[in-house]
Design a protein around this motif. Structure first.
Motif, PDB file in Angstrom:
ATOM      1  N   SER A 105       0.192 -44.059  33.867  1.00 56.35           N
ATOM      2  CA  SER A 105       0.770 -45.367  34.166  1.00 56.35           C
ATOM      3  C   SER A 105       2.021 -45.218  35.018  1.00 56.35           C
ATOM      4  O   SER A 105       2.623 -44.146  35.103  1.00 56.35           O
ATOM      5  N   TYR A 106       2.436 -46.323  35.660  1.00 62.78           N
ATOM      6  CA  TYR A 106       3.572 -46.282  36.586  1.00 62.78           C
ATOM      7  C   TYR A 106       4.886 -45.899  35.920  1.00 62.78           C
ATOM      8  O   TYR A 106       5.836 -45.499  36.589  1.00 62.78           O
ATOM      9  N   SER A 107       4.955 -46.011  34.596  1.00 63.29           N
ATOM     10  CA  SER A 107       6.181 -45.608  33.907  1.00 63.29           C
ATOM     11  C   SER A 107       6.375 -44.094  33.939  1.00 63.29           C
ATOM     12  O   SER A 107       7.471 -43.590  33.689  1.00 63.29           O
TER      13      SER A 107
ATOM     14  N   ASP B  76       6.896 -40.950  36.121  1.00 68.17           N
ATOM     15  CA  ASP B  76       7.249 -40.649  37.508  1.00 68.17           C
ATOM     16  C   ASP B  76       6.403 -39.490  38.023  1.00 68.17           C
ATOM     17  O   ASP B  76       5.727 -38.795  37.261  1.00 68.17           O
TER      18      ASP B  76
ATOM     19  N   ALA C   2      -4.918 -45.681  32.286  1.00 70.16           N
ATOM     20  CA  ALA C   2      -3.789 -46.611  32.438  1.00 70.16           C
ATOM     21  C   ALA C   2      -4.193 -47.925  31.764  1.00 70.16           C
ATOM     22  O   ALA C   2      -4.117 -48.031  30.551  1.00 70.16           O
TER      23      ALA C   2
ATOM     24  N   ARG D 221      -2.541 -39.354  40.698  1.00 70.22           N
ATOM     25  CA  ARG D 221      -2.530 -40.797  40.937  1.00 70.22           C
ATOM     26  C   ARG D 221      -1.699 -41.496  39.877  1.00 70.22           C
ATOM     27  O   ARG D 221      -1.399 -40.933  38.820  1.00 70.22           O
ATOM     28  N   ARG D 222      -1.338 -42.741  40.167  1.00 80.06           N
ATOM     29  CA  ARG D 222      -0.649 -43.590  39.198  1.00 80.06           C
ATOM     30  C   ARG D 222      -1.334 -44.946  39.184  1.00 80.06           C
ATOM     31  O   ARG D 222      -1.977 -45.335  40.162  1.00 80.06           O
TER      32      ARG D 222
ATOM     33  N   SER E  66      -1.360 -49.138  36.991  1.00 83.90           N
ATOM     34  CA  SER E  66      -0.578 -50.098  36.220  1.00 83.90           C
ATOM     35  C   SER E  66      -1.079 -50.260  34.799  1.00 83.90           C
ATOM     36  O   SER E  66      -2.235 -49.978  34.493  1.00 83.90           O
TER      37      SER E  66
ATOM     38  N   THR F 159      10.263 -50.133  32.640  1.00 82.65           N
ATOM     39  CA  THR F 159       9.174 -49.206  32.346  1.00 82.65           C
ATOM     40  C   THR F 159       8.481 -49.478  31.010  1.00 82.65           C
ATOM     41  O   THR F 159       7.565 -48.758  30.636  1.00 82.65           O
TER      42      THR F 159
END
Length: 282
Positions: A56-58, A60, A100, A133-134, A136, A205
């Protein structure tokens, strides 16, 4: 019973040798035979291990890279291979996927057998070569739901079934996590957790304090289930190695060991959904 260990307190990985794990009975072997008895499938490996990794985007980019490297290095480590050799069959099957949102899971490594240095090297290389990859949202329930049928399609059945979930936040998407956890446990699957707590909680986040408590009370389950919390970025890879060693050996952390509370969860199992609703109203 479920257990918790802090990686900063004990170097279990360094202490586990072939003599430590030899002859240790898997905690759910009988349960494993019960769940497979209907189709009479003979176990081909000692452990079926699903590695479910949060992207997930949280997380880094540096954390994602270290996480990948941690799993790859753990699989080829001397301690891991010693634990492998001490198993009755001397082999495990493993699959690795990233997750994610509730509808966002991607298999990076299909089922592979690890039975020694060569196969371990091959799996580690596959992990490292895949692009990072990231995505949401955070759906732990979606990850567990995705993982359960993977066992049914595994051509290498084992004595134990384990889902290894890493993540840096609570469930905030998809169905609630506890019913899905309970469904997996009812199928004879053990869920262990690797809560990542290397950053201070942030509004942007969706981080929470005491994520380790959340994982203990809301995510993990099954005989001998445990949590290894990462609270120091420098110990990220060490924590992953420790967790894989314990899972392969069929052991729970020796110390410090704290039984999980038997009453109400110390952190609401709906905290992620509530935070999302309060902030974005959907």
């Amino acid at each position: 019973m479920r257990w918790y260990v802090s990686i900063g307190a004990v170097l279990v990985a360094g202490a586990l040798t072939a003599s430590d794990v030899a002859g240790v009975a898997a905690p759910d072997v009988r349960l494993r035979h019960q769940t497979r008895s209907a189709d009479k499938t003979e176990p081909k490996v000692d452990v079926e291990l699903v590695l479910a990794v949060d992207v997930s985007y949280s997380m880094d980019m540096d954390e994602l890279a270290v996480q990948r490297e941690g799993y790859a290095q753990a699989i080829v480590s001397k301690e891991f291979l010693q634990a492998l050799r001490a198993l009755p069959n001397g082999k495990i099957s493993v699959t690795y996927f990233e997750w994610a949102a509730s509808n966002d899971q991607k298999i990076i490594i299909p089922w592979r057998v690890i039975d020694g240095p060569e196969t371990a090297d091959a799996v580690a290389d596959e992990i490292l070569k895949a692009s990072i990859r990231r995505a949401s949202r955070t759906s732990i329930s979606g990850a567990i739901n995705f993982a359960m049928p993977l066992f049914e399609n595994n051509p290498y059945p084992g004595l134990r079934r384990v889902i290894d979930i890493s993540g840096d936040g609570p469930n905030n998407n998809g169905v609630p996590v506890t019913p899905v956890r309970d469904e997996a446990v009812s199928k004879g699957i053990v869920i262990n957790g690797l809560p990542i707590m290397v950053k201070e909680p942030s509004y942007s986040t969706m981080d929470i304090e005491n994520l380790d408590w959340y994982y203990e009370d809301c995510v993990i389950g099954g005989p001998g289930a445990f949590v290894v919390a990462i609270k120091d970025r420098e110990k990220f890879k060490e924590a992953i190695r420790t967790k894989l060693l314990l899972e392969v050996a069929g052991r729970t952390p020796e110390r410090p060991v704290i039984p999980v509370a038997d009453k109400e969860p110390r952190v609401s199992c709906m905290i992620g959904e509530k935070i999302w609703q309060d902030r974005w109203g959907r």
